[in-house]
Design an enzyme around this catalytic site. Structure first.
Site, PDB file in Angstrom:
ATOM      1  N   ASP A   1       0.823  -1.215   0.000  1.00 60.18           N
ATOM      2  CA  ASP A   1       0.000   0.000   0.000  1.00 60.18           C
ATOM      3  C   ASP A   1       0.852   1.258   0.000  1.00 60.18           C
ATOM      4  O   ASP A   1       1.450   1.621   1.006  1.00 60.18           O
ATOM      5  CB  ASP A   1      -0.916  -0.004   1.225  1.00 60.18           C
ATOM      6  CG  ASP A   1      -1.978   1.088   1.166  1.00 60.18           C
ATOM      7  OD1 ASP A   1      -2.012   1.835   0.167  1.00 60.18           O
ATOM      8  OD2 ASP A   1      -2.767   1.204   2.117  1.00 60.18           O
TER       9      ASP A   1
ATOM     10  N   ASP B   1      -1.346   5.418  -6.824  1.00 59.33           N
ATOM     11  CA  ASP B   1      -1.734   4.592  -5.682  1.00 59.33           C
ATOM     12  C   ASP B   1      -1.790   3.130  -6.084  1.00 59.33           C
ATOM     13  O   ASP B   1      -2.425   2.772  -7.076  1.00 59.33           O
ATOM     14  CB  ASP B   1      -3.094   5.049  -5.142  1.00 59.33           C
ATOM     15  CG  ASP B   1      -3.518   4.268  -3.913  1.00 59.33           C
ATOM     16  OD1 ASP B   1      -2.667   4.079  -3.021  1.00 59.33           O
ATOM     17  OD2 ASP B   1      -4.683   3.847  -3.841  1.00 59.33           O
TER      18      ASP B   1
END
Length: 535
Positions: free
Chosen positions: A218, A415
């Site tokens: 992440d 992301d």
């Protein structure tokens, strides 16, 4: 030990986004007071109107400032048959049940640190119980629902930061005793479709001796954490839940330690630092902050600050926890003192693996863009984006649509956890309309979930579609493969344009658009690089 946790109750006086003043360039012409007479041949004299016409022609030349992109082909081939075959294969994979840590591969490097390699996997290749989805359409809808929750979490975290929501806005609630409601290294990366999300996984070892665990990759988070025994509330994960008492290297972080003071939310109980991380979509982890040994292949990193979560809930099903690769001081790259890191995300419907790497140089063929800073949100990786083109034609969208404004709102981030790229409404509308104009010969069908532009390609084996490219400052261009923006949503031939609008000011480049591309973050030089076909 009495523990407590915090609920935030934000006031709703959000700061209005302040639009920067429009820039205007004015060319002034002044007649000089004194003239120096020079004698030119008659044929060399150029009337002023001709001069301005020449300037206009030069300024409209592709060599200066064209709205046409001369670098990429206008169309790209989509292999429809191959994509549909993958949708059938993904539900029948022989899933891995790996209780061992993968061996890291070493390679020589010009960097002073040793080189190691660990694999990244898609979720579909590691999920060790039967799929909950009987067809690909069900899988797609589940994936998109989770993706919407992910995007909401990023937007909420940014909103909290912009509105200065702090610990004084959070209300502690006492709970029952002993409960918690609060060198180049490379690792293997896996795609997360079998459990309905677009997450990618890394196999690591936690503790000494190392306990093998899958963690979510992440880039939108800083704090790394895993589920720990004893569990007040834990979700189902693939591996056994980590037992801190079985590790010789586990050490709770004290309240006065710099790691504890760097947390956004922390509390002190009996001299031990407690942490809480909330993701804005209802997901959270609460527990004890500690230092522990993290093993990546054959390399062990000691004294890494991680959360030991005793109360965890949300969209992490299958993973033991999360590896935070964000831009903050508690992120894994920061704790490694890494100068760079990169990952390559395999196809979301693939059972193959790629790598996560630390302190590896950007490939020579990388298309680079500057990393931008947002003082209100140091975790996210903002990048400079000059524009987007479709079929070789630049969209009529100003560059400021992708820039962070004076309040810290706006901008566009890369992301790893978001699946579908989100663009501001007006940008998305322009992109979609341009793509639709270039696909008039394709049969349109009703939209699916957040996708409003879909086609029936059941009678096709392949199809030419307009090329979609990201354009970065200094003329850099990244054309996307067609399979990264026209994706199947079922196994019978329905394909949708894989971008989506957002009412938020924050835009996000998601992992569907990053598939098959090595994305490298040069932290020393504030550059992000994209290398196609480098998995």
């Amino acid at each position: 030990m009495n523990a407590s946790y915090y609920h935030w109750s934000p006031s709703h006086n959000f700061f209005p986004n302040k639009k920067p003043p429009k820039s205007r360039y004015i060319l002034k012409y002044s007649q000089p007071k004194h003239h120096m007479h020079t004698s030119l041949p008659k044929q060399m004299e150029l009337p002023l109107t001709h001069l301005f016409f020449l300037i206009f022609l030069l300024s409209s030349s592709p060599l200066t400032h064209s709205r046409t992109s001369p670098l990429s082909p206008k169309t790209t081939l989509l292999d429809v048959a191959s994509s549909l075959q993958n949708t059938q294969n993904v539900l029948t994979f022989n899933l891995k049940n790996n209780n061992q840590l993968p061996r890291s591969s070493s390679s020589s490097s010009n960097s002073p640190s040793p080189t190691l390699s660990l694999e990244l996997h898609s979720r579909v290749s590691i999920h060790n119980h039967p799929s909950q989805h009987t067809d690909y359409n069900s899988l797609t809808l589940s994936r998109l629902a989770r993706d919407s929750a992910r995007v909401k979490s990023l937007q909420t975290r940014l909103d909290l930061s912009l509105n200065r929501i702090s610990q004084t806005d959070l209300h502690p609630t006492e709970t029952q005793q002993d409960s918690f409601t609060f060198s180049e290294i490379q690792g293997p990366v896996v795609s997360g479709t079998s459990q309905g999300s677009g997450e990618y996984f890394l196999r690591v070892g936690i503790g000494n001796p190392p306990s093998p665990s899958y963690v979510v990759l992440d880039t939108g988070s800083d704090v790394s954490w895993i589920q720990c025994q004893p569990c007040s509330e834990c979700y189902q994960q693939t591996d056994p839940i980590f037992e801190p008492s079985s590790s010789k290297s586990y050490a709770p972080v004290t309240c006065d330690a710099p790691q504890c003071k760097s947390l956004d939310l922390s509390e002190c109980r009996n001299g031990t630092c407690l942490y809480e991380v909330s993701y804005g979509d209802g997901s959270f982890t609460v527990g004890e902050f500690a230092t522990e040994t993290v093993t990546l292949g054959s390399a062990s990193v000691e004294n890494v600050a991680i959360g030991c979560g005793h109360n965890n809930e949300g969209l992490f099903v299958g993973a033991a926890g999360l590896l935070g690769l964000g831009g903050g001081s508690l992120s894994f790259p920061a704790q490694l003192n890494a100068t760079s890191f990169s990952y390559c995300l395999v196809d979301r419907d693939s059972d193959s693996a790629s790598t996560l790497e630390f302190d590896s140089p950007l490939p020579r063929n990388a298309v680079t863009a500057p990393l931008r800073k947002n003082r209100e949100m140091e975790t996210f990786y903002y990048l400079g984006l000059a524009g987007i083109s479709v079929g070789g034609e630049m969209l009529p969208v100003p560059e400021r649509s992708f820039e962070v404004d004076a309040t810290g709102g706006g901008g566009i981030i890369v992301d790893s956890g978001t699946a579908v790229t989100r663009l501001r409404d007006e940008v998305y509308d322009s992109l979609r309309d341009a793509f639709v104009r270039g696909t008039r010969d394709l049969a349109k069908v009703n939209g699916v979930a957040l996708f409003d532009t879909c086609y029936d390609l059941s009678s096709k084996t392949s199809v030419e579609v307009p090329t979609v490219s990201f354009h970065f400052p200094e003329g850099k261009e990244l054309p996307l493969p067609a399979k990264n923006y026209l994706i199947p949503v079922d196994s019978v031939g329905t394909f949708c344009f894989a971008f989506a609008p957002t009412t938020s000011s924050l835009s996000i480049i998601g992992n569907v658009q990053q598939q098959g591309t090595r994305v490298g973050f040069d932290l020393d030089n504030d550059v992000v690089g994209f290398s196609a076909n480098s998995c």
